[in-house]
Design a protein around this motif. Sequence first.
Motif, PDB file in Angstrom:
ATOM      1  N   GLU A   1       0.834  -1.199   0.000  1.00 58.84           N
ATOM      2  CA  GLU A   1       0.000   0.000   0.000  1.00 58.84           C
ATOM      3  C   GLU A   1       0.870   1.250   0.000  1.00 58.84           C
ATOM      4  OE1 GLU A   1      -3.554   2.189   2.542  1.00 58.84           O
ATOM      5  OE2 GLU A   1      -2.601   0.383   3.319  1.00 58.84           O
ATOM      6  N   SER A   2       0.480   2.220  -0.807  1.00 57.16           N
ATOM      7  CA  SER A   2       1.140   3.521  -0.816  1.00 57.16           C
ATOM      8  C   SER A   2       0.181   4.544  -0.257  1.00 57.16           C
ATOM      9  CB  SER A   2       1.532   3.912  -2.246  1.00 57.16           C
ATOM     10  OG  SER A   2       1.907   5.277  -2.305  1.00 57.16           O
ATOM     11  N   ILE A   3       0.727   5.600   0.312  1.00 59.42           N
ATOM     12  CA  ILE A   3      -0.127   6.673   0.822  1.00 59.42           C
ATOM     13  C   ILE A   3      -0.954   7.275  -0.308  1.00 59.42           C
ATOM     14  CG2 ILE A   3       1.590   8.494   0.554  1.00 59.42           C
ATOM     15  CD1 ILE A   3       0.571   9.677   3.200  1.00 59.42           C
ATOM     16  N   PHE A   4      -0.492   7.130  -1.547  1.00 56.61           N
ATOM     17  CA  PHE A   4      -1.231   7.689  -2.677  1.00 56.61           C
ATOM     18  C   PHE A   4      -2.521   6.922  -2.962  1.00 56.61           C
ATOM     19  CE2 PHE A   4       2.907   9.652  -3.727  1.00 56.61           C
ATOM     20  CZ  PHE A   4       2.467  10.967  -3.900  1.00 56.61           C
ATOM     21  N   THR A   5      -2.722   5.769  -2.319  1.00 64.21           N
ATOM     22  CA  THR A   5      -3.999   5.074  -2.469  1.00 64.21           C
ATOM     23  C   THR A   5      -5.079   5.716  -1.606  1.00 64.21           C
ATOM     24  OG1 THR A   5      -3.474   3.493  -0.699  1.00 64.21           O
ATOM     25  CG2 THR A   5      -2.825   2.893  -2.951  1.00 64.21           C
TER      26      THR A   5
ATOM     27  N   LEU B   1       8.276  10.888   0.675  1.00 60.32           N
ATOM     28  CA  LEU B   1       7.604  11.076  -0.611  1.00 60.32           C
ATOM     29  C   LEU B   1       8.242  10.171  -1.665  1.00 60.32           C
ATOM     30  CD1 LEU B   1       5.680  12.537  -2.568  1.00 60.32           C
ATOM     31  CD2 LEU B   1       7.432  14.330  -2.790  1.00 60.32           C
ATOM     32  N   TYR B   2       9.550  10.133  -1.685  1.00 62.29           N
ATOM     33  CA  TYR B   2      10.273   9.313  -2.659  1.00 62.29           C
ATOM     34  C   TYR B   2       9.913   7.835  -2.501  1.00 62.29           C
ATOM     35  CZ  TYR B   2      14.306   8.002  -5.572  1.00 62.29           C
ATOM     36  OH  TYR B   2      15.122   7.522  -6.567  1.00 62.29           O
ATOM     37  N   PHE B   3       9.879   7.368  -1.276  1.00 61.79           N
ATOM     38  CA  PHE B   3       9.520   5.974  -1.031  1.00 61.79           C
ATOM     39  C   PHE B   3       8.062   5.700  -1.423  1.00 61.79           C
ATOM     40  CE2 PHE B   3      12.950   5.703   2.471  1.00 61.79           C
ATOM     41  CZ  PHE B   3      13.906   5.367   1.535  1.00 61.79           C
ATOM     42  N   ALA B   4       7.195   6.687  -1.232  1.00 56.72           N
ATOM     43  CA  ALA B   4       5.796   6.519  -1.644  1.00 56.72           C
ATOM     44  C   ALA B   4       5.696   6.364  -3.154  1.00 56.72           C
ATOM     45  CB  ALA B   4       4.962   7.708  -1.177  1.00 56.72           C
ATOM     46  N   LEU B   5       6.541   7.074  -3.894  1.00 57.39           N
ATOM     47  CA  LEU B   5       6.558   6.945  -5.352  1.00 57.39           C
ATOM     48  C   LEU B   5       7.081   5.571  -5.772  1.00 57.39           C
ATOM     49  CD1 LEU B   5       7.947  10.448  -6.398  1.00 57.39           C
ATOM     50  CD2 LEU B   5       5.567   9.695  -6.343  1.00 57.39           C
ATOM     51  N   ILE B   6       8.090   5.068  -5.079  1.00 50.97           N
ATOM     52  CA  ILE B   6       8.601   3.728  -5.381  1.00 50.97           C
ATOM     53  C   ILE B   6       7.512   2.684  -5.141  1.00 50.97           C
ATOM     54  CG2 ILE B   6      10.280   1.964  -4.707  1.00 50.97           C
ATOM     55  CD1 ILE B   6      12.235   4.236  -4.048  1.00 50.97           C
ATOM     56  N   ALA B   7       6.733   2.864  -4.079  1.00 50.29           N
ATOM     57  CA  ALA B   7       5.626   1.936  -3.801  1.00 50.29           C
ATOM     58  C   ALA B   7       4.604   1.966  -4.932  1.00 50.29           C
ATOM     59  CB  ALA B   7       4.960   2.290  -2.473  1.00 50.29           C
ATOM     60  N   VAL B   8       4.321   3.157  -5.469  1.00 53.13           N
ATOM     61  CA  VAL B   8       3.408   3.265  -6.611  1.00 53.13           C
ATOM     62  C   VAL B   8       3.980   2.515  -7.813  1.00 53.13           C
ATOM     63  CG1 VAL B   8       2.432   4.878  -8.311  1.00 53.13           C
ATOM     64  CG2 VAL B   8       2.351   5.434  -5.875  1.00 53.13           C
TER      65      VAL B   8
ATOM     66  N   ARG C   1      14.169  -1.183   2.229  1.00 55.61           N
ATOM     67  CA  ARG C   1      12.759  -0.957   2.555  1.00 55.61           C
ATOM     68  C   ARG C   1      11.820  -1.806   1.695  1.00 55.61           C
ATOM     69  NH1 ARG C   1      10.521   4.047   4.882  1.00 55.61           N
ATOM     70  NH2 ARG C   1       8.269   4.067   4.558  1.00 55.61           N
ATOM     71  N   PHE C   2      12.212  -2.039   0.440  1.00 54.48           N
ATOM     72  CA  PHE C   2      11.341  -2.743  -0.497  1.00 54.48           C
ATOM     73  C   PHE C   2      11.974  -4.070  -0.909  1.00 54.48           C
ATOM     74  CE2 PHE C   2      10.460   1.770  -1.017  1.00 54.48           C
ATOM     75  CZ  PHE C   2       9.078   1.794  -0.887  1.00 54.48           C
ATOM     76  N   ASN C   3      11.134  -4.974  -1.339  1.00 51.09           N
ATOM     77  CA  ASN C   3      11.589  -6.303  -1.723  1.00 51.09           C
ATOM     78  C   ASN C   3      11.874  -6.336  -3.216  1.00 51.09           C
ATOM     79  OD1 ASN C   3      12.155  -9.032  -1.816  1.00 51.09           O
ATOM     80  ND2 ASN C   3      10.012  -9.630  -1.956  1.00 51.09           N
ATOM     81  N   PHE C   4      13.035  -5.844  -3.604  1.00 48.34           N
ATOM     82  CA  PHE C   4      13.441  -5.916  -4.998  1.00 48.34           C
ATOM     83  C   PHE C   4      14.155  -7.241  -5.225  1.00 48.34           C
ATOM     84  CE2 PHE C   4      13.525  -1.215  -4.417  1.00 48.34           C
ATOM     85  CZ  PHE C   4      12.576  -0.906  -5.375  1.00 48.34           C
ATOM     86  N   ASN C   5      13.535  -8.119  -5.980  1.00 48.40           N
ATOM     87  CA  ASN C   5      14.171  -9.419  -6.213  1.00 48.40           C
ATOM     88  C   ASN C   5      14.410  -9.671  -7.693  1.00 48.40           C
ATOM     89  OD1 ASN C   5      11.573  -9.742  -7.052  1.00 48.40           O
ATOM     90  ND2 ASN C   5      11.095 -11.501  -5.762  1.00 48.40           N
TER      91      ASN C   5
END
Length: 201
Positions: A2-6, A57-64, A129-133
């Motif tokens: 989930e991103s805050i942008f949702t 904000l940057y991390f929220a964009l990555i989540a998007v 922070r994110f699961n980049f595999n």
Amino acid sequence: MESIFTRSFEHNEELLAAALEEFATYGYEQASINRVLAASGMSKGQFYYHFKSKENLYFALIAVLITRKRAYLARVMRPEDVAQNLFGIFRQQIRYGLLFAREYPLINRFAERFSRERGSVIYAQALERFNFNEDAQLHALIARAAANGELRSDLPLPVMTRMIGYLFTHAADLVDLHDLDQAEQQLDYVIAMMKNGLASR
């Protein structure tokens, strides 16, 4: 993921577009929150209430980016896409990447800029922070192809892995996204070059 942008808040869509444009254009270090706010019409107080910092904000964009790319691939991928040899899998995955870039050009520009942040502090933090595999999956595909005799045996596997990984990551830079037919043909050239140089005879 989930991103805050949702969530629904005033200037949500405007902020998303402005922030993607800002970070895609300037990168993390040179991006300006003031420019983002001016372009989106959001007040500084409202921004810091939702995001707290430029980093958030940057991390929220990555989540998007991750959410929309995964949703897109889940929609278009077929079981037979992964039942091919290494070069067939690469061609199909790169093709889906090109189609995603055409459907979501601003998110794709942000993704390309993010990939150029490799080696930076913010990139390392994003990896934590994110699961980049993607790299692990790519290396597993290459190792499987080598074990199956699909790749040349006279070149060191680590060298071929780096070469294939680089071409796979930068394939979109080698084709014209404005004309899908041209992009498909140019993609075939990229795959042919990979096969002619790296495939077993």
